[in-house]
Design a protein around this motif. Structure first.
Motif, PDB file in Angstrom:
ATOM      1  N   LYS A 240       0.850  -1.201   0.000  1.00 43.33           N
ATOM      2  CA  LYS A 240       0.000   0.000   0.000  1.00 43.33           C
ATOM      3  C   LYS A 240       0.885   1.250   0.000  1.00 43.33           C
ATOM      4  O   LYS A 240       0.629   2.202  -0.731  1.00 43.33           O
ATOM      5  CB  LYS A 240      -0.913   0.006   1.234  1.00 43.33           C
ATOM      6  CG  LYS A 240      -2.151  -0.829   1.030  1.00 43.33           C
ATOM      7  CD  LYS A 240      -3.310  -0.487   1.933  1.00 43.33           C
ATOM      8  CE  LYS A 240      -3.052  -0.565   3.383  1.00 43.33           C
ATOM      9  NZ  LYS A 240      -4.239  -0.745   4.220  1.00 43.33           N
ATOM     10  N   LYS A 241       1.941   1.198   0.815  1.00 42.70           N
ATOM     11  CA  LYS A 241       2.851   2.354   0.889  1.00 42.70           C
ATOM     12  C   LYS A 241       3.562   2.568  -0.434  1.00 42.70           C
ATOM     13  O   LYS A 241       3.680   3.686  -0.923  1.00 42.70           O
ATOM     14  CB  LYS A 241       3.902   2.118   1.988  1.00 42.70           C
ATOM     15  CG  LYS A 241       3.391   2.404   3.360  1.00 42.70           C
ATOM     16  CD  LYS A 241       4.554   2.648   4.336  1.00 42.70           C
ATOM     17  CE  LYS A 241       4.039   2.593   5.760  1.00 42.70           C
ATOM     18  NZ  LYS A 241       4.119   1.269   6.380  1.00 42.70           N
ATOM     19  N   ASP A 242       4.063   1.477  -1.017  1.00 45.37           N
ATOM     20  CA  ASP A 242       4.821   1.598  -2.270  1.00 45.37           C
ATOM     21  C   ASP A 242       3.935   2.117  -3.408  1.00 45.37           C
ATOM     22  O   ASP A 242       4.369   2.918  -4.235  1.00 45.37           O
ATOM     23  CB  ASP A 242       5.425   0.245  -2.673  1.00 45.37           C
ATOM     24  CG  ASP A 242       6.601  -0.128  -1.776  1.00 45.37           C
ATOM     25  OD1 ASP A 242       7.043   0.733  -0.985  1.00 45.37           O
ATOM     26  OD2 ASP A 242       7.064  -1.279  -1.856  1.00 45.37           O
ATOM     27  N   SER A 243       2.694   1.648  -3.456  1.00 43.26           N
ATOM     28  CA  SER A 243       1.786   2.088  -4.517  1.00 43.26           C
ATOM     29  C   SER A 243       1.460   3.574  -4.356  1.00 43.26           C
ATOM     30  O   SER A 243       1.451   4.339  -5.324  1.00 43.26           O
ATOM     31  CB  SER A 243       0.476   1.284  -4.482  1.00 43.26           C
ATOM     32  OG  SER A 243       0.742  -0.072  -4.709  1.00 43.26           O
ATOM     33  N   TRP A 244       1.197   3.963  -3.103  1.00 43.04           N
ATOM     34  CA  TRP A 244       0.889   5.377  -2.803  1.00 43.04           C
ATOM     35  C   TRP A 244       2.066   6.256  -3.198  1.00 43.04           C
ATOM     36  O   TRP A 244       1.906   7.313  -3.832  1.00 43.04           O
ATOM     37  CB  TRP A 244       0.582   5.508  -1.309  1.00 43.04           C
ATOM     38  CG  TRP A 244       0.217   6.884  -0.870  1.00 43.04           C
ATOM     39  CD1 TRP A 244       1.063   7.821  -0.339  1.00 43.04           C
ATOM     40  CD2 TRP A 244      -1.071   7.511  -0.929  1.00 43.04           C
ATOM     41  NE1 TRP A 244       0.378   8.974  -0.063  1.00 43.04           N
ATOM     42  CE2 TRP A 244      -0.938   8.815  -0.408  1.00 43.04           C
ATOM     43  CE3 TRP A 244      -2.331   7.094  -1.355  1.00 43.04           C
ATOM     44  CZ2 TRP A 244      -2.007   9.713  -0.309  1.00 43.04           C
ATOM     45  CZ3 TRP A 244      -3.402   7.991  -1.259  1.00 43.04           C
ATOM     46  CH2 TRP A 244      -3.231   9.268  -0.751  1.00 43.04           C
ATOM     47  N   ASN A 245       3.255   5.790  -2.854  1.00 41.55           N
ATOM     48  CA  ASN A 245       4.476   6.538  -3.150  1.00 41.55           C
ATOM     49  C   ASN A 245       4.673   6.713  -4.666  1.00 41.55           C
ATOM     50  O   ASN A 245       5.069   7.779  -5.140  1.00 41.55           O
ATOM     51  CB  ASN A 245       5.648   5.762  -2.516  1.00 41.55           C
ATOM     52  CG  ASN A 245       6.980   6.307  -2.933  1.00 41.55           C
ATOM     53  OD1 ASN A 245       7.458   6.007  -4.016  1.00 41.55           O
ATOM     54  ND2 ASN A 245       7.573   7.123  -2.089  1.00 41.55           N
ATOM     55  N   TYR A 246       4.344   5.679  -5.433  1.00 40.73           N
ATOM     56  CA  TYR A 246       4.473   5.781  -6.895  1.00 40.73           C
ATOM     57  C   TYR A 246       3.541   6.873  -7.447  1.00 40.73           C
ATOM     58  O   TYR A 246       3.938   7.707  -8.256  1.00 40.73           O
ATOM     59  CB  TYR A 246       4.167   4.414  -7.536  1.00 40.73           C
ATOM     60  CG  TYR A 246       3.940   4.485  -9.028  1.00 40.73           C
ATOM     61  CD1 TYR A 246       4.995   4.755  -9.907  1.00 40.73           C
ATOM     62  CD2 TYR A 246       2.663   4.301  -9.567  1.00 40.73           C
ATOM     63  CE1 TYR A 246       4.776   4.848 -11.274  1.00 40.73           C
ATOM     64  CE2 TYR A 246       2.447   4.391 -10.932  1.00 40.73           C
ATOM     65  CZ  TYR A 246       3.502   4.660 -11.777  1.00 40.73           C
ATOM     66  OH  TYR A 246       3.283   4.766 -13.127  1.00 40.73           O
ATOM     67  N   ILE A 247       2.295   6.872  -6.978  1.00 41.20           N
ATOM     68  CA  ILE A 247       1.323   7.838  -7.500  1.00 41.20           C
ATOM     69  C   ILE A 247       1.675   9.269  -7.066  1.00 41.20           C
ATOM     70  O   ILE A 247       1.577  10.207  -7.857  1.00 41.20           O
ATOM     71  CB  ILE A 247      -0.114   7.479  -7.020  1.00 41.20           C
ATOM     72  CG1 ILE A 247      -0.538   6.090  -7.507  1.00 41.20           C
ATOM     73  CG2 ILE A 247      -1.129   8.540  -7.461  1.00 41.20           C
ATOM     74  CD1 ILE A 247      -0.788   5.953  -8.986  1.00 41.20           C
ATOM     75  N   THR A 248       2.106   9.433  -5.821  1.00 40.41           N
ATOM     76  CA  THR A 248       2.338  10.794  -5.314  1.00 40.41           C
ATOM     77  C   THR A 248       3.765  11.269  -5.609  1.00 40.41           C
ATOM     78  O   THR A 248       3.951  12.219  -6.361  1.00 40.41           O
ATOM     79  CB  THR A 248       2.066  10.858  -3.801  1.00 40.41           C
ATOM     80  OG1 THR A 248       2.872   9.868  -3.144  1.00 40.41           O
ATOM     81  CG2 THR A 248       0.613  10.617  -3.490  1.00 40.41           C
ATOM     82  N   ASP A 249       4.771  10.582  -5.051  1.00 42.78           N
ATOM     83  CA  ASP A 249       6.159  11.059  -5.192  1.00 42.78           C
ATOM     84  C   ASP A 249       6.668  10.910  -6.620  1.00 42.78           C
ATOM     85  O   ASP A 249       7.272  11.814  -7.173  1.00 42.78           O
ATOM     86  CB  ASP A 249       7.116  10.268  -4.279  1.00 42.78           C
ATOM     87  CG  ASP A 249       6.909  10.657  -2.833  1.00 42.78           C
ATOM     88  OD1 ASP A 249       6.020  11.483  -2.575  1.00 42.78           O
ATOM     89  OD2 ASP A 249       7.637  10.132  -1.979  1.00 42.78           O
TER      90      ASP A 249
END
Ligand code: GAP
Length: 471
Positions: A240-249
């Motif tokens: 979940k963290k890695d996916s969120w990071n891809y979309i945002t960062d």
């Protein structure tokens, strides 16, 4: 709440060459879209960044490119033949067909509709007095299950070909290759297989531009782990963290327009024990952008073992007598939907003096063009000098550089703002050593898209600066 309306983005996409209506000269084909010269670059960046982050930069991930056409038994095993359905309702008056749950979403919200059972859809449409979007009457048939897979025939003899499906997700290509990849790449659990490719769904109600189409591209990861050695909740949280990071960062989509949403128990896909979506606030409301993580358990590998008769067990290298069926965590991203969110998020209208400028504020590195070289006039020797700068940037950097000579410099800046180019470089008579007032010999002007600040640099300094640009 994004200020942008969908129409503004659709119109810019057509005008500037991001996305065109499909088969336009024949009157189009409903809800098909073609990516133009800039759209294809933008989409490529979304995919390249994903591949770099999730495959190249990780030692526990490898890639795959499986065929779209697969043995039809794959779809029996996966459950898609029996369960990959949406609730279809007909308007009794005009006979138009719609996806019943989507008709209810605007009134009841995504969460409430997601848990409705199929037999509740029609009574709810009547109770909520939902009008037919086509004729306005309120007279719905019972909802029936409509399978979303596209069926076609394989073979050259008409009428005799075997039924075959266009894949509705790329995931199954990964599951059926699990053993091939594990053995050939000597991967140890936990490890993941990533794939980018087209998927097809005969959606009942496609629409909202590229949000829901019948042909789209997915980027999927199946991450295999030993459920006796790792808690699924830990793997779930990490993805979940890695996916969120891809979309945002990585892609630069604004966090203010994003949220995580856990699926309700009754809403889960037939294979899932837990799913969290990343949703984007589209102009029409919150909608699924991607699945940040879905816990598919050992469902798929077990089903393929059963239907194929082949063992897909993993042998524990530390204890060869121990054989396990790996469990799977799946982050699943739609390239087109993400590209649409990037376009909506980037769209900005700003007042500059008496003027309004439209600027696509893509994150540098995501913008289709990184740098534009703009010779101030069409004089041959000025174009030759600008061409030298252009060629140097092409040779010495990996940037996407555009050479633009048409129209006044103001119009060219306006166009570059509208396509989101972070830096424009102007080559003028100062650069040639012919006009001190414009600048010193061998210097150029670099203009920043967002601040509109202009700086004078030597060509050497420009090249060095752009070489060091980490995109
Ligand atoms: N393998 C799991 C899977 O396919 P999904 O939630 O059905 O899960 C994953 O699809 C992603 O694919 C979605 O989050 C969305 O980004 C994209 N997607 C699904 N259907 C789509 C459609 N009809 N048009 C455009 N994108 C779609």
């Amino acid at each position: 709440m994004p200020a942008t309306s969908l129409d503004q983005v659709v119109s810019l996409c057509k005008r500037r060459g991001f996305v065109f209506p499909g088969s336009e000269i024949y009157g189009g084909l409903a809800n098909t879209w073609d990516y133009g010269p800039l759209g294809v670059e933008l989409k490529k960046r979304v995919k390249d960044k994903w591949w770099k982050q999730f495959v190249r930069k990780r030692t526990d991930m490898v890639g795959l490119d499986a065929a779209i056409l697969m043995n039809p038994k794959v779809w029996e095993a996966s459950g898609h033949v029996s369960s990959f359905t949406d609730p279809l309702v007909d308007c009794k008056k005009c006979r138009q067909r719609f996806r019943g749950d989507k008709l209810l979403e605007e009134k009841l919200g995504v969460e409430a509709v997601a848990v409705l059972k199929i037999e509740q859809v029609q009574p709810m449409l009547m109770a909520e007095k939902i009008k037919c979007p086509s004729c306005g009457s309120i007279d719905w048939t019972e909802a029936k299950r409509f399978n979303l897979m596209f069926k076609t025939k394989q073979g050259v003899v008409e009428g005799e070909g075997a039924d075959i499906y266009l894949r509705p997700e790329t995931a199954q290509g990964i599951f059926v290759n699990f053993r091939n990849v594990a053995e050939s790449s000597r991967m140890r659990l936990p490890f993941g297989i990533a794939q980018i490719g087209k998927s097809f769904r005969n959606e009942i109600t496609p629409g909202n531009f590229t949000f829901r189409t019948r042909e789209f591209e997915q980027m999927e990861i199946e991450y295999f782990f030993d459920a006796e050695r790792q808690k699924w909740e830990d793997v779930f949280d990490a993805w979940k963290k890695d996916s969120w990071n891809y979309i945002t960062d990585t892609l630069g989509v604004s966090e203010a327009n994003l949220r995580l949403r856990d699926h309700e128990k009754d809403e889960l896909s037939h294979y899932s024990k837990g799913t969290t979506d990343i949703e984007y606030q589209f102009p029409w409301g919150w909608g699924e952008l991607c699945a940040a993580a879905a816990y598919r358990t050992d469902y798929d590998l077990s089903q393929h073992e059963k239907f194929s008769g082949e063992s897909l067990k993993y042998t524990d290298p530390d204890d060869p007598t121990r054989k396990v069926t790996p469990h799977v965590m799946e982050p699943s991203f739609g390239v087109d939907r993400i590209t649409l969110a990037i376009l909506l998020d980037a769209y900005t209208e700003e007042t500059v003096g008496d003027d309004t400028r439209t600027v696509m504020k893509f994150k540098p590195g995501i913008a289709p063009i990184d740098v534009a070289i703009l010779p101030l006039s069409k004089k041959e020797h000025l174009i030759a000098k600008a061409d030298e700068v252009y060629k140097r940037l092409l040779d010495e950097t990996d940037l996407n550089v555009e050479f633009d000579v048409t129209g006044s410099i103001g119009k060219r800046y306006r166009r570059q703002d509208e396509i989101g180019t972070p830096k424009c470089v102007t080559v003028d008579f100062g650069t040639l050593g012919e006009d001190e007032a414009q600048g010193a010999k061998d210097t150029v002007t670099i203009r920043d898209r967002d601040t509109l600040k202009q700086e004078r640099l030597t060509i050497g300094e420009l090249v060095e600066m752009l070489k060091g640009w980490k995109l």
